[in-house]
Design an enzyme around this catalytic site. Structure first.
Site, PDB file in Angstrom:
ATOM      1  CG  HIS A  16      29.005 -14.405  14.063  1.00 20.66           C
ATOM      2  ND1 HIS A  16      30.054 -13.964  14.771  1.00 20.66           N
ATOM      3  CD2 HIS A  16      29.119 -15.739  13.565  1.00 20.66           C
ATOM      4  CE1 HIS A  16      30.953 -15.293  14.350  1.00 20.66           C
ATOM      5  NE2 HIS A  16      30.370 -16.106  13.815  1.00 20.66           N
ATOM      6  CB  THR A  17      31.063  -9.654  14.714  1.00 16.72           C
ATOM      7  OG1 THR A  17      29.889  -9.600  15.363  1.00 16.72           O
ATOM      8  CG2 THR A  17      31.513  -8.375  14.474  1.00 16.72           C
TER       9      THR A  17
END
Lengths: 89, 592
Positions: A16-17
Site C-alpha cells: 500500500h501507500t
C-alpha cells in the site's frame, strides 16, 4: 549487472501507500533500472503511481528485475524490506 | 463623508442566531470545469515551466503542512504527505505530462487533468477496494496542482479572522465540521438547504446560517460590516447605527437567556407530573465530546463515527489508527455510556474522498450507510474491530445506519459476531456484550419495525432522513424548504407506529434527529410515547426546559389532536401556538 529475484508481499495491507513510498525512497538517486512484475503486469518501481496500480495485496508474488551498476545493493535493500514487512509487523 | 446606505437581502433561515461582523469571501470548494486551449509553439517551454512551478508550489504546501503536523506528532499523517510529495514528483507521470504538452500543444491544466483521469481509470479497474481507494490521494494532489496552475490562493479556515461572516457558494460538511462556534460569526451561502448536513452541523454548533443569497453580488464590493439574522433569514449590508444597536441588544439578550438555562445542570429531567425523560447528546467529534459535559447529558446517544474521519478526509484508516481515535473518544466520555453509529458513508455526506468509482445518479438513494458497509466488508470489519478493542470494558452500543431490509440486519449481525469471536479468540477482548441497535430512517424499516425489533436490542429514529424518504423530498434542495417538515402527518403517524411496535417487543426507542433538538416538538414527542431524546449538546438545556414544562397527560392530548390532523401546516400552527402560550406564561411570571 542484471539481477532477478522473486519476493512475497507479507504485510497485511499489501504493497500500500507507505511501503510503496518506502520503495521509491530507497530507489531515489540510484542508477539502475528497477522493474516489478506482479500478475504479468510490469511497472517501473521508481514510480509510486505505478506501484500503487499494481495493487499487490498480501501474499502476492513479485518479481524484481534490476539492471545497472548498483543492482546488487538495491536488490539487497528491497529483499530486506519485503522480508521485514516494511517494518510494519 | 456619507456612509453607504443600509440594504437588506432576504434569504432562507437555516440556523438561528444573530451575528454582526465583517464579510469574508471564501472561494468555492466545488471544482470548476477545466478549459482546454492550444498553446503556440513558441510558448510551449513556458507552459511546461508553468507546470513545474505549480508542482514546486504544491510541494511547498505539503512541506508546510508537514511542518505543522510535526508539532502534533502525527506519524501517519506525515507518511501520507511523504507519499503525496512522491506522487507529485512521480518521474513517469511528470515526464508523460511534459511530453504530452509538447505533442498535443495544449495548456498544462487540460493535459494534466487528462493524465490524472487516465490514472483514475486505472485505479477504478482494481478490484481490491483498498487499492482502489488510493484514487483519493491522486485526486487530492491533482486538486492542489490545478489550484496552483489557476493561480488561486488557497484559503484555509485557520486564516479566517475571528468573528468573520463567511460568504461562500456552498459549504461541504468536512469544512463546516472544523469551524468552531467561537471562531466565526455566521455563514451565508448561495446553495444548500436547511436540512443539508452542513446545516445540521451549523445548528448543532450554534452558528447562524442563511442560504439562498446570491453570492456573486459581493464579489467586487469592499463591504466591511454585515449583520446576519439567522432567524428571519435577513442579511443586512452596511447597517445603519440604529440597526446595529438593535442587533447588539438582541445578541446580548439571547446570550443571557442561554446562560441562565445552562445553569440548569441536573442530568435527570422529569415532566411536571414526575415522568422521567432521558436526554443524550449527538456528537461527531472530539470537540463536541468535550463541550458536551457542560450540558450534562446522560450519555452519548449518537456518535456519528464518520465525521471523525471526514475531518481527516478518508475512512480508510488502519485498524490501529481507528483504535487510537476511538480510545480518545472513550476517554472523553468520562465513563458515560456511548452509542457508536458505524460509518454512514454516502448520500450528501459524500465528499469526493468517499465516492466509489461508479458515480451514482441518486447517491441519497444509492450505496450509503449499511449498504456501503456490506459491500465493503473490509471497511466494516476494520471499524468493528477497532470499536470493540477501544471500547473494551465500557458501556458501548453499536448502531447500524440506513437499514431498509431485515436481511441487512441479519448479515451485519453475522459479521459483528464473527469479528467479536475472532477478537475473543485472540484474547483482545473479554466477554463484553455490545448491544446492537438499528436506525429507523427509511419508511420500509418503519413498516417492518415489529420484525426488526425482534432482531436488535434497541431502535433509534433518525427523523431527518425519515422525513426525506417518507416525503420523497431532497432535504438539501432549497425549493423544498417550505414543504420539508417533520410535522408532516405521515411522519408523525410513522413515529407513533414505531414507538408502539418497539414497546410491544419490549425494546427501547430513542429519537435522535433534529426533531428531538427542538423544544417545539417535545410535547408532541412525549405524547407519542417517546422518553429518550438525543440532541446536539447545545440544545440540551432547551430540551430540558421544554420537558420540565410538560405534563404527560397534556402531551397525550396534544398527540391525539395532532394524529387527527391531515395537514402539516395545521400541525405546525398548533405546536407554535402552544409554544407561544408557554412563552407568554413565562414572561408574565418574570414580571411578577
Amino acid at each position: 549487472m542484471k539481477i532477478s529475484r522473486k519476493v512475497k508481499v507479507k504485510n497485511a495491507a499489501g504493497l500500500h501507500t507507505r511501503p510503496a513510498s518506502y520503495i521509491v525512497q530507497i530507489l531515489q538517486g540510484t542508477l539502475s533500472s528497477v522493474y516489478f512484475t506482479c500478475r504479468k503486469e510490469k511497472v517501473n518501481a521508481k514510480s509510486i503511481m505505478s506501484l500503487l496500480t499494481l495493487a499487490a495485496s498480501k501474499n502476492s508474488l513479485i518479481t524484481i528485475d534490476v539492471e545497472g551498476e548498483d543492482a546488487e545493493s538495491i536488490v539487497g535493500k528491497l529483499v530486506e524490506a519485503f522480508e521485514k514487512q516494511f517494518w510494519e509487523a | 463623508m456619507a456612509n453607504p446606505k443600509e440594504f437588506r437581502l432576504q434569504g432562507a433561515s437555516v440556523s438561528e442566531g444573530v451575528a454582526v461582523g465583517s464579510l469574508f469571501l471564501l472561494p468555492s470548494p466545488v471544482e470548476e470545469s477545466i478549459l482546454e486551449f492550444s498553446i503556440t509553439k513558441s510558448h510551449l517551454e513556458f507552459e511546461i515551466r508553468r507546470y513545474y512551478i505549480a508542482l514546486e508550489k504544491s510541494k511547498e504546501d505539503l512541506l508546510f503542512l508537514q511542518f505543522n503536523l510535526k508539532k502534533e506528532k502525527s506519524e501517519k499523517a506525515l507518511e501520507i504527505i511523504d507519499a503525496h510529495i512522491q506522487m507529485l514528483q512521480d518521474p513517469l507521470m511528470t515526464l508523460q505530462i511534459e511530453e504530452k504538452i509538447r505533442i498535443t500543444q495544449k495548456n498544462a491544466e487540460s493535459v494534466f487533468s487528462s493524465v490524472i483521469r487516465d490514472y483514475e481509470k486505472k485505479f477504478s479497474k482494481i478490484k481490491d477496494p483498498f487499492f482502489q481507494q488510493r484514487i483519493v490521494d491522486v485526486l487530492d494532489i491533482s486538486k492542489r496542482v490545478l489550484d496552483h496552475l489557476a493561480g488561486k490562493n488557497k484559503v484555509s479556515f485557520s486564516d479566517i479572522p475571528q468573528g468573520a461572516i463567511i460568504f461562500t457558494k456552498e459549504l461541504i460538511p468536512s469544512h463546516i465540521a472544523t469551524l468552531q462556534a467561537a471562531r466565526i460569526g455566521a455563514v451565508v451561502t448561495q446553495q444548500g438547504g436547511g436540512s443539508s448536513h452542513a446545516a445540521l452541523i451549523a445548528r448543532a454548533k450554534g452558528i447562524p446560517y442563511v442560504s439562498n443569497i446570491d453570492i456573486s453580488l459581493f464579489q467586487e464590493f469592499g463591504i466591511s460590516s454585515v449583520i446576519v439574522d439567522g432567524k428571519s433569514g435577513e442579511v443586512i449590508i452596511h447597517p445603519a447605527s440604529s440597526t446595529l444597536k438593535k442587533y447588539q441588544e438582541i445578541k446580548t439578550r439571547m446570550k443571557t437567556t442561554y446562560q441562565l438555562l445552562q445553569q440548569d445542570l441536573f442530568p435527570v429531567v422529569e415532566t411536571i407530573d414526575g415522568y422521567p425523560v432521558h436526554i443524550y447528546a449527538n456528537v461527531g467529534n472530539l470537540i463536541d465530546l468535550e463541550e458536551m459535559h457542560a450540558y450534562r447529558p446522560e450519555g452519548v446517544g449518537l456518535f456519528r463515527s464518520e465525521y471523525l474521519f471526514l475531518e481527516k478526509n478518508t475512512v480508510f484508516l488502519s485498524e490501529e489508527e481507528q483504535v487510537n481515535s476511538y480510545m480518545q473518544v472513550v476517554a472523553k466520555t468520562n465513563g458515560l455510556p456511548i452509542v457508536i453509529r458505524v460509518f454512514d458513508i454516502g448520500g450528501d455526506k459524500n465528499p469526493d474522498a468517499f465516492l466509489e468509482n461508479e458515480k451514482e445518479a441518486n447517491p441519497v438513494l444509492g450505496c450509503r450507510g449499511i449498504r456501503y458497509l456490506l459491500r465493503h466488508p473490509t471497511v466494516f470489519r476494520t471499524q468493528l474491530r477497532a470499536i470493540m478493542r477501544a471500547c473494551n470494558g465500557i458501556e458501548a452500543k453499536i448502531l447500524l445506519p440506513l437499514i431498509s431490509d431485515l436481511q441487512e440486519i441479519i448479515e451485519a449481525k453475522k459479521i459483528i459476531d464473527s469479528v467479536q469471536k475472532e477478537l475473543k479468540d485472540k484474547g483482545l477482548i473479554g466477554d463484553q456484550v455490545f448491544p446492537l441497535g438499528c436506525m429507523i430512517e427509511v419508511p420500509s424499516a418503519a413498516f417492518l419495525c415489529d420484525v426488526i425489533a425482534k432482531e436488535v436490542d434497541f431502535l433509534s429514529i433518525g427523523t431527518n432522513d425519515l422525513v426525506q424518504y417518507t416525503l420523497g423530498m431532497d432535504r438539501s434542495n432549497p425549493l423544498m424548504q417550505d414543504f420539508f417538515s417533520p410535522t408532516h402527518p405521515s411522519v408523525i403517524r410513522m413515529i407513533k407506529m414505531i414507538v408502539l411496535e418497539a414497546k410491544k417487543q419490549g425494546k427501547p426507542v430513542t429519537i435522535c434527529g433534529e426533531m428531538a433538538s427542538s423544544p417545539l416538538f417535545i410535547p408532541l414527542l412525549l405524547g407519542l410515547g417517546l422518553n429518550q431524546f438525543s440532541c446536539s449538546p447545545r440544545h440540551i438545556p432547551l430540551v430540558k426546559r421544554a420537558v420540565r414544562k410538560c405534563t404527560l397527560l397534556e402531551c397525550f392530548k396534544i398527540a391525539q389532536k395532532v394524529l387527527q390532523m391531515g395537514s402539516h401546516l395545521e400541525i405546525s400552527e398548533l405546536l407554535s401556538d402552544l409554544a407561544d402560550q408557554e412563552d407568554r406564561k413565562e414572561s408574565s411570571l418574570c414580571e411578577c
